[in-house]
Design an enzyme around this catalytic site. Structure first.
Site, PDB file in Angstrom:
ATOM      1  N   ARG A 118       0.831  -1.209   0.000  1.00 15.87           N
ATOM      2  CA  ARG A 118       0.000   0.000   0.000  1.00 15.87           C
ATOM      3  C   ARG A 118       0.866   1.260   0.000  1.00 15.87           C
ATOM      4  NH1 ARG A 118      -5.324   1.051   2.367  1.00 15.87           N
ATOM      5  NH2 ARG A 118      -5.290  -1.095   3.107  1.00 15.87           N
TER       6      ARG A 118
ATOM      7  N   HIS B 239       0.733   4.234  -2.841  1.00 18.53           N
ATOM      8  CA  HIS B 239       0.458   5.634  -2.506  1.00 18.53           C
ATOM      9  C   HIS B 239       1.632   6.534  -2.895  1.00 18.53           C
ATOM     10  CE1 HIS B 239      -3.269   5.577   0.213  1.00 18.53           C
ATOM     11  NE2 HIS B 239      -3.209   4.398  -0.384  1.00 18.53           N
ATOM     12  N   ASP B 240       2.821   5.987  -2.927  1.00 26.61           N
ATOM     13  CA  ASP B 240       3.970   6.765  -3.377  1.00 26.61           C
ATOM     14  C   ASP B 240       3.899   7.019  -4.878  1.00 26.61           C
ATOM     15  OD1 ASP B 240       6.510   8.051  -3.301  1.00 26.61           O
ATOM     16  OD2 ASP B 240       7.464   6.198  -3.935  1.00 26.61           O
TER      17      ASP B 240
ATOM     18  N   VAL C 202       1.605   9.722  -6.607  1.00 24.86           N
ATOM     19  CA  VAL C 202       1.846  11.141  -6.314  1.00 24.86           C
ATOM     20  C   VAL C 202       3.273  11.487  -6.735  1.00 24.86           C
ATOM     21  CG1 VAL C 202       1.875  12.927  -4.543  1.00 24.86           C
ATOM     22  CG2 VAL C 202       0.249  11.030  -4.375  1.00 24.86           C
TER      23      VAL C 202
ATOM     24  N   ASP D 268       8.914   8.092  -6.209  1.00 24.84           N
ATOM     25  CA  ASP D 268      10.083   8.907  -5.845  1.00 24.84           C
ATOM     26  C   ASP D 268      10.291   9.016  -4.342  1.00 24.84           C
ATOM     27  OD1 ASP D 268       7.940  10.468  -5.130  1.00 24.84           O
ATOM     28  OD2 ASP D 268       8.554  12.242  -6.243  1.00 24.84           O
TER      29      ASP D 268
ATOM     30  N   SER E  77       8.450  10.283  -2.177  1.00 23.32           N
ATOM     31  CA  SER E  77       7.953  11.531  -1.574  1.00 23.32           C
ATOM     32  C   SER E  77       7.020  11.244  -0.408  1.00 23.32           C
ATOM     33  CB  SER E  77       7.236  12.389  -2.623  1.00 23.32           C
ATOM     34  OG  SER E  77       6.123  11.696  -3.170  1.00 23.32           O
TER      35      SER E  77
ATOM     36  N   ASN F 173      -4.042   9.389   3.232  1.00 23.97           N
ATOM     37  CA  ASN F 173      -2.887   8.760   3.879  1.00 23.97           C
ATOM     38  C   ASN F 173      -2.956   8.717   5.394  1.00 23.97           C
ATOM     39  OD1 ASN F 173      -1.731   8.399   1.357  1.00 23.97           O
ATOM     40  ND2 ASN F 173      -0.452  10.223   1.490  1.00 23.97           N
TER      41      ASN F 173
ATOM     42  N   PRO G  39      -7.131   7.215  -5.323  1.00 25.99           N
ATOM     43  CA  PRO G  39      -8.532   6.773  -5.238  1.00 25.99           C
ATOM     44  C   PRO G  39      -8.959   6.652  -3.786  1.00 25.99           C
ATOM     45  CG  PRO G  39      -7.268   5.385  -6.752  1.00 25.99           C
ATOM     46  CD  PRO G  39      -6.271   6.236  -6.010  1.00 25.99           C
TER      47      PRO G  39
ATOM     48  N   HIS H 195      -5.779  -6.089  -2.516  1.00 27.46           N
ATOM     49  CA  HIS H 195      -6.666  -6.022  -1.352  1.00 27.46           C
ATOM     50  C   HIS H 195      -6.968  -7.409  -0.789  1.00 27.46           C
ATOM     51  CE1 HIS H 195      -8.400  -1.765  -2.374  1.00 27.46           C
ATOM     52  NE2 HIS H 195      -7.166  -1.741  -1.929  1.00 27.46           N
ATOM     53  N   THR H 196      -6.531  -8.441  -1.489  1.00 25.69           N
ATOM     54  CA  THR H 196      -6.714  -9.794  -0.976  1.00 25.69           C
ATOM     55  C   THR H 196      -5.957 -10.019   0.326  1.00 25.69           C
ATOM     56  OG1 THR H 196      -6.699 -12.132  -1.622  1.00 25.69           O
ATOM     57  CG2 THR H 196      -4.768 -10.839  -2.237  1.00 25.69           C
TER      58      THR H 196
ATOM     59  N   ASP I   2     -10.531  -9.354   2.466  1.00 27.59           N
ATOM     60  CA  ASP I   2     -10.793 -10.724   2.029  1.00 27.59           C
ATOM     61  C   ASP I   2     -11.009 -11.546   3.287  1.00 27.59           C
ATOM     62  OD1 ASP I   2     -10.735 -13.352   1.221  1.00 27.59           O
ATOM     63  OD2 ASP I   2      -8.740 -13.276   0.318  1.00 27.59           O
TER      64      ASP I   2
END
Length: 335
Positions: free
Chosen positions: A65, A69-70, A73, A77, A79, A97, A166, A196-197, A250
């Site tokens: 995850r 998320h890196d 955006v 990198d 960030s 986040n 998202p 997401h499993t 799950d």
């Protein structure tokens, strides 16, 4: 312009074979980037991730995850790892986040070991990308080669973290637009959501789903009713009560990376609205077909997940490639 974009996205959903090509020879990433400067980097990360996942299998989902998320955006990198300072507003407190991301201490732990062996060589962005691959393997998922050579950014974007990622309650068309913006196709999106499993979600992120259309999508199945009752016991309807309570996305094989999450969507029991939309949305003709394919064929899911993870990992920050750095501490820019 916005209207044209929506029309394009809706149209794309109905095209069975629409996809983007993965950038190839123009990427400044290679498999042997650290061959002479830090030849043990892959082995060091693998060994440490084995310990980390053994300590808590949930750490695998945490790292995957964090990588996702890196990359959404500013590109991949690192960030997302930057702490806030007087001169830099980080991404950690952005709404997608702040109640979602963990794993920063895991990155610190691996970074310290790598710095002791190869000081100032391996970027935090590469460390996170490799760790996400190893995390997947360690809970039963597929292998893929990880191209490396990323640089760490000297900036972060709270604004892009707020708008690019998202959200759990988002509709299908909006989510697809966010993947398209990153150069990722509908097939990539459905495959990547398969992570997401092994994930967990907080009550605040699935409350509207279980008190909304869950019964509709699960077609009043008696078994689904039992599952729904347990979810409502964990997550009260009133906002503020039990917001941080967590449960697996799950509920069949929560610690194993497999295709079970797609069976969950076929039953209409997706915990997050954003996941269930891929199978039940009126706009989901293409996504519904892909969900069904991955539910029936775990090999097809593994193959596409590997390809899509490489593709996502190849989203680069062009500015960081020019003036980026290799951080000594992943939380702070070098001084």
């Amino acid at each position: 312009m916005k209207l044209l974009l929506v029309i394009f996205i809706i149209h794309a959903i109905f095209i069975p074979c629409f996809s983007f090509d993965v950038p190839g020879k123009d990427l400044p990433l290679t498999l042997d980037y650290y061959k002479s400067t830090c030849p043990t980097v892959f082995d060091v990360i693998k060994k440490e991730m084995e310990c980390i996942v053994k300590e808590d299998p949930r750490n695998a989902a945490t790292i995957i995850r964090l990588h996702f998320h890196d990359c959404f955006v500013q590109g991949c990198d690192a960030s997302v790892l930057l702490d806030e300072t007087e001169t830099l507003q980080g991404e950690k407190k952005a709404s997608p986040n702040i109640n979602s991301l963990k794993g920063y201490k895991i990155v610190d732990r691996i970074k310290n070991i790598i710095e002791s062996e190869c000081p100032g060589v391996v970027s935090c962005a590469d460390l996170l990308t490799i760790s996400a691959r190893d995390a997947t393997i360690l809970v039963g998922g597929p292998y893929w080669d990880v191209p490396v050579g990323r640089k760490d950014s000297k900036t972060a974007s709270y604004e892009l973290a707020t708008t690019n990622l998202p959200t759990p309650e988002e509709g299908l068309v909006s989510i697809i637009s966010k993947f398209y913006y990153q150069g990722l196709s509908v097939e990539d999106m459905v495959a990547l959501v398969g992570a997401h499993t092994i994930g967990k979600a907080q009550c605040r992120n699935f409350r509207s789903r279980i008190y909304g259309d869950f019964r509709v999508t699960s077609a009043l199945n008696p078994a689904s009713e039992t599952y729904l009752a347990s979810l409502r016991e964990l997550c009260p309807e009133s906002s503020g009560e039990g917001d941080s309570n967590v449960t697996a996305m799950d509920n069949v094989t929560p610690n194993i990376f497999d295709n079970s999450i797609y069976h969950t969507l076929l039953r209409g029991e997706g915990l997050l609205n954003s996941d269930q939309e891929m199978y039940t949305s009126m706009f989901g003709i293409q996504t519904r077909r892909i969900v069904s394919k991955y539910a029936e064929d775990p090999v097809a899911f593994f193959e596409q997940f590997s390809k899509s993870m490489v593709k996502m990992g190849n989203i680069l920050n062009s500015k960081s490639l020019v003036d980026g750095e290799v951080r000594k501490n992943c939380r702070f820019i070098n001084t």
